[in-house]
Scaffold this motif. Structure first.
Motif, PDB file in Angstrom:
ATOM      1  N   UNK A  80       0.959  -1.349   0.098  1.00  0.00           N
ATOM      2  CA  UNK A  80       0.142  -0.100   0.050  1.00  0.00           C
ATOM      3  C   UNK A  80       0.853   1.176   0.048  1.00  0.00           C
ATOM      4  N   UNK A  81       2.150   1.119   0.167  1.00  0.00           N
ATOM      5  CA  UNK A  81       3.043   2.428  -0.066  1.00  0.00           C
ATOM      6  C   UNK A  81       2.553   3.171   1.211  1.00  0.00           C
ATOM      7  N   UNK A  82       2.345   2.637   2.324  1.00  0.00           N
ATOM      8  CA  UNK A  82       1.603   3.359   3.570  1.00  0.00           C
ATOM      9  C   UNK A  82       2.625   4.572   4.201  1.00  0.00           C
ATOM     10  N   UNK A  83       4.022   4.171   3.969  1.00  0.00           N
ATOM     11  CA  UNK A  83       4.911   5.276   4.748  1.00  0.00           C
ATOM     12  C   UNK A  83       5.136   6.387   3.842  1.00  0.00           C
ATOM     13  N   UNK A  84       4.572   6.305   2.268  1.00  0.00           N
ATOM     14  CA  UNK A  84       5.028   7.406   1.578  1.00  0.00           C
ATOM     15  C   UNK A  84       4.287   8.820   2.203  1.00  0.00           C
ATOM     16  N   UNK A  85       5.234   9.694   2.125  1.00  0.00           N
ATOM     17  CA  UNK A  85       4.392  11.108   2.574  1.00  0.00           C
ATOM     18  C   UNK A  85       4.357  11.255   4.077  1.00  0.00           C
ATOM     19  N   UNK A  86       4.524  10.278   5.099  1.00  0.00           N
ATOM     20  CA  UNK A  86       4.647  10.420   6.428  1.00  0.00           C
ATOM     21  C   UNK A  86       5.866  10.763   6.862  1.00  0.00           C
ATOM     22  N   UNK A  87       5.822  11.869   7.740  1.00  0.00           N
ATOM     23  CA  UNK A  87       7.157  12.347   8.291  1.00  0.00           C
ATOM     24  C   UNK A  87       8.109  11.339   9.140  1.00  0.00           C
ATOM     25  N   UNK A  88       9.273  11.654   8.699  1.00  0.00           N
ATOM     26  CA  UNK A  88      10.350  10.405   9.096  1.00  0.00           C
ATOM     27  C   UNK A  88      10.186  10.490  10.783  1.00  0.00           C
ATOM     28  N   UNK A  89       9.991  11.785  11.271  1.00  0.00           N
ATOM     29  CA  UNK A  89       9.764  11.656  12.845  1.00  0.00           C
ATOM     30  C   UNK A  89       8.849  10.871  13.222  1.00  0.00           C
ATOM     31  N   UNK A  90       7.542  10.912  12.553  1.00  0.00           N
ATOM     32  CA  UNK A  90       6.453   9.999  13.035  1.00  0.00           C
ATOM     33  C   UNK A  90       6.577   8.593  12.831  1.00  0.00           C
ATOM     34  N   UNK A  91       7.467   8.310  11.726  1.00  0.00           N
ATOM     35  CA  UNK A  91       7.719   6.871  11.368  1.00  0.00           C
ATOM     36  C   UNK A  91       8.606   6.483  12.473  1.00  0.00           C
TER      37      UNK A  91
END
Length: 399
Positions: free
Chosen positions: A19-30
């Protein structure tokens, strides 16, 4: 073996990769998500099945551990709270509920109901007194809104607060209260002559008791209680000055529902990854059951539902971080994602066959828990009516 007869894939995708779910999520949040996942692998995963079977949760110890990770009230600012993004909070809810919905209930009630109410509606004195200790897990909070006869219609609550000189005196009963019997403070909503108001009630106040509810078949790894208020006398300073009417408790509920949008998908992901792993190792008729079309059809449908639900959750996270989310959108997320998650967990149990009813495997535990999540913070029927009114302009809550 020639390529024409080789039935193994060149690459196996994870659900999040597909789902490419990490795409666009801030690195800090990940990074916050990954730290939470790693911590819970040691702190809770090895024990949660037994906690569920025992119908008990070491809430006080867990609260301090979760507080040390900065997860309690993490999306609030100041007073010892981490002040993270809403998306980070949602991703953490997914990780916590991937372990167990009862554990996520502990986090949600502490941060999004009790702490949020004090943070949003409380006096400076109330904030200073409670929020720093709640953020560390030293003090545990609960949220008293639901009553034995009033669930979806809190406007008709029977709990009363009456004036007696400079004090308030509270009488009434609340039901299905997470953390109730282990809480240091309860945010209690009551009818007054001036409408519904909220009160910060230290649980050692005379006349307050919180008997634990036993015999649950769902959310067993969670402390659930009744709150009984019999002539509980409080000073005038115990009232939440910033909340008047139902908008106060409903605002807090919207915060908790937002966490559920992500949390339910965490439970779904855990059930689904369990089923995928099991299907890859369980052999029948000389091959893994993952190689049979009927099993693959189940996993594909369930995976599609999970990815769709997470994409919705992430979109709502972006809206919340932008300050643009509405209660109707939260209702959409809660309605859709909990229904999807429950269906996923149930079907994952079927992939495991008879082994699916064993406590060794999580899907049936998740399914049982999600039956509660489907009901609390607004039933399916209530969220359907909220969305029906949004789409048609007609309120159908009565008649």
């Amino acid at each position: 073996m020639s390529p024409s007869t080789d039935r193994t894939t060149k690459k196996v995708w994870t659900l999040d990769q597909l789902g490419a779910l990490d795409l666009g999520v801030a690195e800090e949040d990940l990074a916050i998500r990954d730290t939470t996942r790693k911590a819970l692998a040691d702190l809770a995963r090895p024990h949660v099945a037994q906690w569920y079977l025992d119908g008990a949760l070491p809430v006080r110890d867990l609260a301090k551990e979760l507080g040390s990770l900065g997860l309690l009230g993490m999306h609030l600012d100041g007073y010892g709270c981490a002040g993270t993004s809403a998306t980070a909070y949602g991703l953490v809810c997914a990780e916590v509920e991937a372990v167990d919905s009862g554990l996520r209930s502990l986090v949600s009630v502490q941060g999004s109901l009790a702490m949020f109410s004090i943070h949003a509606y409380g006096s400076e004195e109330q904030k200073q007194e409670w929020l720093p200790r709640m953020a560390t897990g030293e003090a545990i909070g609960c949220f008293g809104l639901t009553e034995p006869d009033q669930g979806s219609d809190p406007g008709n609550m029977r709990t009363r607060a009456r004036r007696d000189g400079d004090d308030w005196v509270l009488d009434g009963t609340k039901m299905w209260i997470t953390n109730g019997s282990v809480a240091s403070v309860a945010v209690v909503w009551a009818q007054t002559e001036d409408g519904i108001r909220g009160f910060v009630v230290p649980t050692d106040t005379k006349g307050f008791s919180a008997p634990e509810i036993k015999g649950k078949l769902s959310l067993r790894a969670s402390v659930t209680s009744e709150l009984v208020l019999e002539g509980v006398r409080l000073p005038d300073s115990a009232m939440l000055p910033g909340a008047k009417g139902l908008s106060g408790p409903l605002g807090a509920l919207s915060e908790a529902r937002y966490g559920i949008v992500f949390g339910a998908m965490g439970a779904a992901r855990d059930a689904l990854t369990t089923a995928i792993d099991y299907a890859g190792s369980r052999e029948q008729f000389g091959r893994p059951i993952a190689g049979f079309q009927l099993t693959q059809a189940k996993l594909v449908d369930l995976g599609t539902d999970y990815i769709t639900g997470m994409l919705l959750a992430l979109q709502l996270g972006r809206l919340k971080d932008a300050g643009q989310i509405t209660p109707q959108q939260v209702s959409l997320g809660k309605l859709n994602n909990v229904r999807r998650a429950l269906a996923i967990a149930r079907e994952c149990r079927s992939v495991l066959g008879a082994n699916g009813i064993s406590s060794e495997y999580a899907p049936l535990r998740h399914a049982a828990n999600l039956e509660s999540v489907l009901t609390y913070e607004g039933t399916t029927e209530m969220h359907t009516l909220v969305l029906g009114q949004a789409l048609t302009g007609h309120a159908a809550f009565r008649g």
